[in-house]
Design a protein around this motif. Structure first.
Motif, PDB file in Angstrom:
ATOM      1  N   ALA A 256       0.832  -1.220   0.000  1.00  0.00           N
ATOM      2  CA  ALA A 256       0.000   0.000   0.000  1.00  0.00           C
ATOM      3  C   ALA A 256       0.854   1.252   0.000  1.00  0.00           C
ATOM      4  O   ALA A 256       0.518   2.260   0.635  1.00  0.00           O
ATOM      5  N   GLY A 257       1.959   1.219  -0.730  1.00  0.00           N
ATOM      6  CA  GLY A 257       2.786   2.404  -0.921  1.00  0.00           C
ATOM      7  C   GLY A 257       3.331   2.983   0.371  1.00  0.00           C
ATOM      8  O   GLY A 257       3.774   2.253   1.271  1.00  0.00           O
ATOM      9  N   PRO A 258       3.296   4.326   0.506  1.00  0.00           N
ATOM     10  CA  PRO A 258       3.875   4.988   1.685  1.00  0.00           C
ATOM     11  C   PRO A 258       3.257   4.529   3.003  1.00  0.00           C
ATOM     12  O   PRO A 258       3.921   4.520   4.032  1.00  0.00           O
ATOM     13  N   LEU A 259       1.983   4.129   2.976  1.00  0.00           N
ATOM     14  CA  LEU A 259       1.321   3.698   4.209  1.00  0.00           C
ATOM     15  C   LEU A 259       2.013   2.482   4.814  1.00  0.00           C
ATOM     16  O   LEU A 259       2.378   2.480   6.000  1.00  0.00           O
ATOM     17  N   THR A 260       2.213   1.433   4.009  1.00  0.00           N
ATOM     18  CA  THR A 260       2.834   0.226   4.541  1.00  0.00           C
ATOM     19  C   THR A 260       4.359   0.374   4.685  1.00  0.00           C
ATOM     20  O   THR A 260       4.949  -0.224   5.574  1.00  0.00           O
ATOM     21  N   ARG A 261       4.972   1.187   3.825  1.00  0.00           N
ATOM     22  CA  ARG A 261       6.418   1.402   3.977  1.00  0.00           C
ATOM     23  C   ARG A 261       6.719   2.150   5.274  1.00  0.00           C
ATOM     24  O   ARG A 261       7.665   1.834   5.995  1.00  0.00           O
ATOM     25  N   GLY A 262       5.908   3.163   5.565  1.00  0.00           N
ATOM     26  CA  GLY A 262       6.092   3.905   6.812  1.00  0.00           C
ATOM     27  C   GLY A 262       5.829   3.041   8.031  1.00  0.00           C
ATOM     28  O   GLY A 262       6.576   3.091   9.019  1.00  0.00           O
ATOM     29  N   THR A 263       4.782   2.223   7.957  1.00  0.00           N
ATOM     30  CA  THR A 263       4.477   1.305   9.056  1.00  0.00           C
ATOM     31  C   THR A 263       5.609   0.311   9.253  1.00  0.00           C
ATOM     32  O   THR A 263       5.975  -0.024  10.388  1.00  0.00           O
ATOM     33  N   ALA A 264       6.175  -0.162   8.142  1.00  0.00           N
ATOM     34  CA  ALA A 264       7.290  -1.112   8.220  1.00  0.00           C
ATOM     35  C   ALA A 264       8.477  -0.504   8.952  1.00  0.00           C
ATOM     36  O   ALA A 264       9.084  -1.151   9.815  1.00  0.00           O
ATOM     37  N   GLU A 265       8.816   0.731   8.631  1.00  0.00           N
ATOM     38  CA  GLU A 265       9.955   1.382   9.292  1.00  0.00           C
ATOM     39  C   GLU A 265       9.717   1.511  10.798  1.00  0.00           C
ATOM     40  O   GLU A 265      10.620   1.264  11.608  1.00  0.00           O
ATOM     41  N   LEU A 266       8.505   1.886  11.171  1.00  0.00           N
ATOM     42  CA  LEU A 266       8.189   2.028  12.596  1.00  0.00           C
ATOM     43  C   LEU A 266       8.286   0.690  13.320  1.00  0.00           C
ATOM     44  O   LEU A 266       8.854   0.592  14.418  1.00  0.00           O
ATOM     45  N   LEU A 267       7.719  -0.357  12.706  1.00  0.00           N
ATOM     46  CA  LEU A 267       7.714  -1.666  13.350  1.00  0.00           C
ATOM     47  C   LEU A 267       9.105  -2.283  13.400  1.00  0.00           C
ATOM     48  O   LEU A 267       9.451  -2.978  14.368  1.00  0.00           O
ATOM     49  N   GLN A 268       9.910  -2.039  12.380  1.00  0.00           N
ATOM     50  CA  GLN A 268      11.284  -2.544  12.400  1.00  0.00           C
ATOM     51  C   GLN A 268      12.093  -1.866  13.509  1.00  0.00           C
ATOM     52  O   GLN A 268      12.884  -2.516  14.199  1.00  0.00           O
ATOM     53  N   THR A 269      11.861  -0.570  13.690  1.00  0.00           N
ATOM     54  CA  THR A 269      12.523   0.153  14.785  1.00  0.00           C
ATOM     55  C   THR A 269      12.077  -0.396  16.126  1.00  0.00           C
ATOM     56  O   THR A 269      12.889  -0.605  17.036  1.00  0.00           O
ATOM     57  N   LEU A 270      10.770  -0.644  16.257  1.00  0.00           N
ATOM     58  CA  LEU A 270      10.242  -1.216  17.493  1.00  0.00           C
ATOM     59  C   LEU A 270      10.840  -2.595  17.760  1.00  0.00           C
ATOM     60  O   LEU A 270      11.187  -2.922  18.908  1.00  0.00           O
ATOM     61  N   ALA A 271      10.982  -3.414  16.712  1.00  0.00           N
ATOM     62  CA  ALA A 271      11.530  -4.761  16.874  1.00  0.00           C
ATOM     63  C   ALA A 271      12.978  -4.713  17.359  1.00  0.00           C
ATOM     64  O   ALA A 271      13.369  -5.471  18.260  1.00  0.00           O
ATOM     65  N   ARG A 272      13.777  -3.830  16.777  1.00  0.00           N
ATOM     66  CA  ARG A 272      15.177  -3.711  17.199  1.00  0.00           C
ATOM     67  C   ARG A 272      15.272  -3.224  18.646  1.00  0.00           C
ATOM     68  O   ARG A 272      16.069  -3.729  19.447  1.00  0.00           O
TER      69      ARG A 272
END
Length: 270
Positions: A54-70
């Motif tokens: 879903a373009g910027p929506l899912t890419r932005g969510t991915a960055e946030l969740l990857q940061t949270l995971a780390r």
């Protein structure tokens, strides 16, 4: 593995919907939402289907969740977990755990009760991801006739499918079941990854003895040790041919599960 993940998620969603919302629109919503949910854990990878869905929506969510995971890995690791560095804990970490799947499902269920738009947006995102993956399970002729090989096709078809499901009141009727489908779809994904050589930290955040200490009393513990659902001799690498068998088998079984509901519609008087 996204084809096998989507197919097993579709089977899961179809099964839940056949119990909770046994109507053709309900079955369709369950199948699409389940397939999309089974791709969700891989949002912790930049090149995954769900991250691009879903373009910027899912890419932005991915960055946030990857940061949270780390961050979560660094805050909760124990002495016998691997040392945190770079992207440690990002892929097949927090986002792949059953605990996180339950949190996502519960949050979605509550949010859909607060606003109908949450459910609509969730169904669109999940459907877009599902179609991006499942289109490659279709015969080439069907895929070509529907132009599904084009990058813009899945989001467009997802928009049309979501509009049809909203019109049929399937999204509104799903209620908290949508959250349950998402949780189960994510867990099914993790079980699939648990069958591979890599494994998944299924028991996080519980402390356990690491594999190196083999349960010894002197082990200071680990939380991110990965577990498997198959014995070593039966595990396979991601991308192995067995995934196509799982994908095809899941789609066939899902068709059998949905068949009674679909035939009852055809048999009912107009």
């Amino acid at each position: 593995m996204n084809g096998a993940h989507a197919a097993t998620g579709l089977l899961t969603g179809t099964t839940v919907a056949s119990i909770a919302q046994p109507t053709p629109p309900g079955i369709a919503l369950g199948a699409l939402a389940g397939a999309g949910a089974a791709l969700l854990p891989d949002i912790d990878h930049d090149q995954s289907t769900i991250t691009k869905s879903a373009g910027p929506l899912t890419r932005g969510t991915a960055e946030l969740l990857q940061t949270l995971a780390r961050w979560t890995y660094r805050q909760t690791r124990l002495p016998h977990d691997p040392r945190a560095s770079g992207k440690t804990g990002e892929h097949r970490g927090l986002i792949h755990t059953p605990v996180f799947a339950m949190l996502v499902g519960a949050t979605l269920a509550g949010a859909t009760l607060a606003s109908k738009w949450v459910g609509i947006i969730a169904v669109y995102v999940l459907t877009s991801a599902a179609l991006r993956s499942l289109r490659w399970s279709l015969p080439g002729g069907v895929r070509g006739a529907l132009h599904l090989q084009r990058r813009a096709a899945p989001p467009l078809y997802a928009l049309l499918a979501t509009a049809a499901l909203v019109y049929a009141h399937a999204v509104a009727d799903a209620g908290v079941w949508l959250g349950a489908i998402v949780t189960l779809g994510m867990v099914v994904h993790s079980v699939g990854d648990g069958a591979t050589n890599s494994g998944i930290p299924f028991v996080w955040p519980l402390k356990r003895s690491c594999d190196r200490c083999r349960g010894g009393s002197g082990c200071p513990g680990a939380r991110w040790d990965r577990q498997h659902v198959l014995p070593r001799s039966l595990r396979f690498p991601a991308g192995a041919g067995v995934e196509k068998f799982v994908e095809a088998g899941s789609l066939v079984v899902a068709a059998f599960v949905a068949w009674p509901t679909l035939t009852s519609l055809l048999a009912s008087p107009v």
